[in-house]
Structures are given as C-alpha cells and as structure tokens.
Scaffold this active site. Structure first.
Site, PDB file in Angstrom:
ATOM      1  N   LYS A 258       1.109  -1.811  -5.323  1.00  0.00           N
ATOM      2  CA  LYS A 258       2.141  -1.413  -6.164  1.00  0.00           C
ATOM      3  C   LYS A 258       2.904  -0.312  -5.894  1.00  0.00           C
ATOM      4  CE  LYS A 258      -1.210  -1.374  -9.248  1.00  0.00           C
ATOM      5  NZ  LYS A 258      -2.425  -1.027 -10.086  1.00  0.00           N
ATOM      6  N   HIS A 259       4.124  -0.158  -6.198  1.00  0.00           N
ATOM      7  CA  HIS A 259       4.927   0.916  -6.185  1.00  0.00           C
ATOM      8  C   HIS A 259       5.532   1.294  -7.132  1.00  0.00           C
ATOM      9  CE1 HIS A 259       5.627   0.310  -1.315  1.00  0.00           C
ATOM     10  NE2 HIS A 259       5.362  -0.926  -1.973  1.00  0.00           N
TER      11      HIS A 259
END
Length: 137
Positions: free
Chosen positions: A5-6
């Site tokens: 995830k970013h």
C-alpha cells in the site's frame, strides 16, 4: 496483497519508511488504503502478464485474458480481458454455471476427479449438464 500500500492522502505517495537512511516511521494503518483480501477461486485461468489488483474477487471458472489488469470483481465462469479488464461473455449458460457451482468438482477426491475427467473435458455441454444433474441427484 495489501502489503504494497502507498499512502494516498499525503503530498507524496513514496514509501520512505521502507528504505534505510530515511527517518520516518510507517504511516498509521488508518492512513493506508485497505481494499480487502484478494480471492481467486477454483479452476481459474489467468493469462500471461495479467495483473490482479488488491481486493479483487475472481469467481470459480473465470478466465482472465493475457495482459489484463483486473481491478474489479469477476463473476464465476466469466471471461474478462483488457486494461481495465471488462467482461466479454459468460463461458456457459446460467443453468450450467449454477450446476457447476453446486457440483464443485475441485472439492472431490483425486479418485473421483480421475473418474470425472471425461465429463470435465467434454465439449458436448448438454451431455455435461445431464451427467452433473445425475451426479447431484
């Protein structure tokens, strides 16, 4: 699948906390998008170089065309292609799909599957329906 995830609610999406030399703690889980589990059910064919995005559910018997990017759920026994992937057709009629979903050949023993191979590889779909109906009782 959600490990990559970013953070999308900040100016930069770069995950500085993953590299040495940057003084940053990982963002709070509430600051990271969570799309849920990625689920690929039984007897799914995924074409070469396809990408399945986080949180997608691919139903039994689906076919994902080569080089597709799948960002949304795929119903059972449906063919999808493209970027973004889109459904182009069901593999079978609704009656056969319903029978196959009830039959669940993949949950059977190796010996049973060996006996079922002639019906699982038969292209006469009316014969397949009749045999599955007989086996389901």
């Amino acid at each position: 699948m959600n490990g990559a995830k970013h953070q999308m609610n900040a100016v930069s999406t770069f995950p500085f906390y993953t590299l040495e030399g940057w003084e940053m703690s990982p963002p709070a889980k509430t600051d990271l998008p969570l799309k849920g589990d990625t689920v690929i059910e039984n007897d799914v064919w995924i074409g070469q170089n396809s990408v399945i995005l986080p949180g997608v559910h691919i139903g039994d018997g689906a076919i994902i065309g080569a080089n597709s990017v799948v960002g949304s759920d795929v119903p059972p026994y449906t063919k999808v292609v493209g970027n973004p992937a889109r459904a182009i057709q069901k593999r079978f009629d609704d009656e056969l799909i319903e029978l196959l979903l009830r039959f669940k050949w993949w949950d059977r023993s190796i010996d049973e599957i060996n006996r079922l191979i002639p019906i699982l590889t038969c292209s006469d779909l009316d014969k397949v329906k009749a045999e599955i109906k007989k086996q389901l009782g």
